[in-house]
Design a protein around this motif. Structure first.
Motif, mmCIF file in Angstrom:
data_model
loop_
_atom_site.group_PDB
_atom_site.id
_atom_site.type_symbol
_atom_site.label_atom_id
_atom_site.label_comp_id
_atom_site.label_asym_id
_atom_site.label_seq_id
_atom_site.Cartn_x
_atom_site.Cartn_y
_atom_site.Cartn_z
ATOM 1 N N PHE A 122 1.007 -1.275 0.374
ATOM 2 C CA PHE A 122 0.516 -0.167 0.231
ATOM 3 C C PHE A 122 1.014 1.282 0.097
ATOM 4 O O PHE A 122 1.692 1.391 0.704
ATOM 5 C CB PHE A 122 -1.001 -0.009 1.277
ATOM 6 C CG PHE A 122 -2.011 0.780 1.226
ATOM 7 C CD1 PHE A 122 -2.801 1.108 0.455
ATOM 8 C CD2 PHE A 122 -1.751 1.936 2.513
ATOM 9 C CE1 PHE A 122 -3.807 2.589 0.426
ATOM 10 C CE2 PHE A 122 -2.173 3.413 2.785
ATOM 11 C CZ PHE A 122 -3.884 3.343 2.047
ATOM 12 N N ASP A 123 0.880 2.732 -0.826
ATOM 13 C CA ASP A 123 1.669 3.419 -1.338
ATOM 14 C C ASP A 123 0.672 4.745 -0.350
ATOM 15 O O ASP A 123 -0.308 4.788 -1.155
ATOM 16 C CB ASP A 123 1.940 3.207 -2.963
ATOM 17 C CG ASP A 123 2.587 4.842 -3.071
ATOM 18 O OD1 ASP A 123 3.284 5.074 -1.785
ATOM 19 O OD2 ASP A 123 2.854 4.735 -3.977
ATOM 20 N N LEU A 124 1.054 4.423 0.756
ATOM 21 C CA LEU A 124 0.305 5.913 1.413
ATOM 22 C C LEU A 124 0.391 7.315 0.507
ATOM 23 O O LEU A 124 -0.695 8.114 0.123
ATOM 24 C CB LEU A 124 1.011 5.752 2.582
ATOM 25 C CG LEU A 124 -0.584 7.274 3.719
ATOM 26 C CD1 LEU A 124 -1.695 6.734 3.445
ATOM 27 C CD2 LEU A 124 0.513 7.757 4.533
ATOM 28 N N VAL A 125 1.820 7.907 0.431
ATOM 29 C CA VAL A 125 1.218 8.760 -1.090
ATOM 30 C C VAL A 125 1.015 8.857 -1.710
ATOM 31 O O VAL A 125 0.260 9.633 -1.806
ATOM 32 C CB VAL A 125 2.703 9.344 -1.282
ATOM 33 C CG1 VAL A 125 3.707 10.336 -2.101
ATOM 34 C CG2 VAL A 125 3.784 9.161 0.809
ATOM 35 N N ALA A 126 0.861 7.604 -2.358
ATOM 36 C CA ALA A 126 -0.224 8.226 -3.702
ATOM 37 C C ALA A 126 -1.277 8.001 -3.500
ATOM 38 O O ALA A 126 -2.476 8.125 -4.449
ATOM 39 C CB ALA A 126 0.323 6.480 -4.844
ATOM 40 N N ALA A 127 -1.850 7.138 -2.369
ATOM 41 C CA ALA A 127 -3.081 7.048 -2.361
ATOM 42 C C ALA A 127 -4.061 8.589 -1.551
ATOM 43 O O ALA A 127 -4.468 8.998 -2.150
ATOM 44 C CB ALA A 127 -3.472 5.835 -0.929
ATOM 45 N N ILE A 128 -3.515 8.820 -0.945
ATOM 46 C CA ILE A 128 -3.366 10.510 -0.602
ATOM 47 C C ILE A 128 -3.575 11.368 -1.793
ATOM 48 O O ILE A 128 -4.312 12.434 -1.749
ATOM 49 C CB ILE A 128 -2.496 11.194 0.687
ATOM 50 C CG1 ILE A 128 -2.551 10.165 1.608
ATOM 51 C CG2 ILE A 128 -2.650 13.157 0.927
ATOM 52 C CD1 ILE A 128 -1.684 10.064 2.847
ATOM 53 N N PHE A 129 -2.245 11.442 -2.226
ATOM 54 C CA PHE A 129 -2.019 12.787 -3.261
ATOM 55 C C PHE A 129 -2.723 12.066 -4.984
ATOM 56 O O PHE A 129 -2.424 12.862 -5.749
ATOM 57 C CB PHE A 129 -0.176 12.973 -3.719
ATOM 58 C CG PHE A 129 -0.574 13.733 -2.924
ATOM 59 C CD1 PHE A 129 -1.036 15.100 -2.542
ATOM 60 C CD2 PHE A 129 0.462 13.431 -1.318
ATOM 61 C CE1 PHE A 129 -0.459 15.542 -0.627
ATOM 62 C CE2 PHE A 129 0.653 13.728 -0.543
ATOM 63 C CZ PHE A 129 0.589 15.140 -0.064
#
Length: 102
Positions: A27-34
Motif C-alpha cells: 500500500f503506497d500511502l503517498v500515492a493514495a493521498i495525492f
C-alpha cells in the motif's frame, strides 16, 4: 540550519513509513493521498523525500557532533555532579567521626 535538518528528518520518516507500508501491505500511502504515483503532488513528495535522504548523507559523514556544535554553550561550565552534595555530606560526617574518635 537546524530547521532544515528537522524538515529533512520529517520527510525521511514519511518516506520510511511509506516504504514500510509498501513492503508489508503493498500500500503506497503517498500515492493514495495525492492521487496516484504519477500525479504531480506524489512526485513532488517522492522527490523531497529523496533529496532529504541525500541531505542526511551529509549529516552521516560529518557526524552528529558537528551538526549540533551550535547548541553547545561553554560560557558557564557545570562542574557539579549528580551526587556531589551527598559525597560532601558523607565525607564531612566521616571526617567528624574520625576526629571524635582520635
Amino acid at each position: 540550519m537546524d530547521v532544515l535538518r528537522r524538515i529533512a528528518l520529517a520527510l525521511i520518516i514519511i518516506g520510511a513509513i511509506n516504504w514500510g507500508l509498501i513492503g508489508f501491505f503493498n500500500f503506497d500511502l503517498v500515492a493514495a493521498i495525492f492521487g496516484g504515483q504519477q500525479s504531480l503532488l506524489s512526485r513532488i513528495i517522492y522527490s523531497l523525500v529523496g533529496l532529504s535522504g541525500l541531505y542526511a548523507l551529509t549529516i552521516f559523514f560529518t557526524g552528529m557532533s558537528a551538526a549540533s556544535e551550535n547548541n553547545i554553550h561553554t560560557d558557564r561550565p557545570n562542574y557539579g555532579t549528580e551526587f556531589g552534595s551527598e559525597f560532601d555530606h558523607l565525607r564531612n560526617k566521616d571526617d567528624s567521626n574520625n576526629e571524635e574518635g582520635n
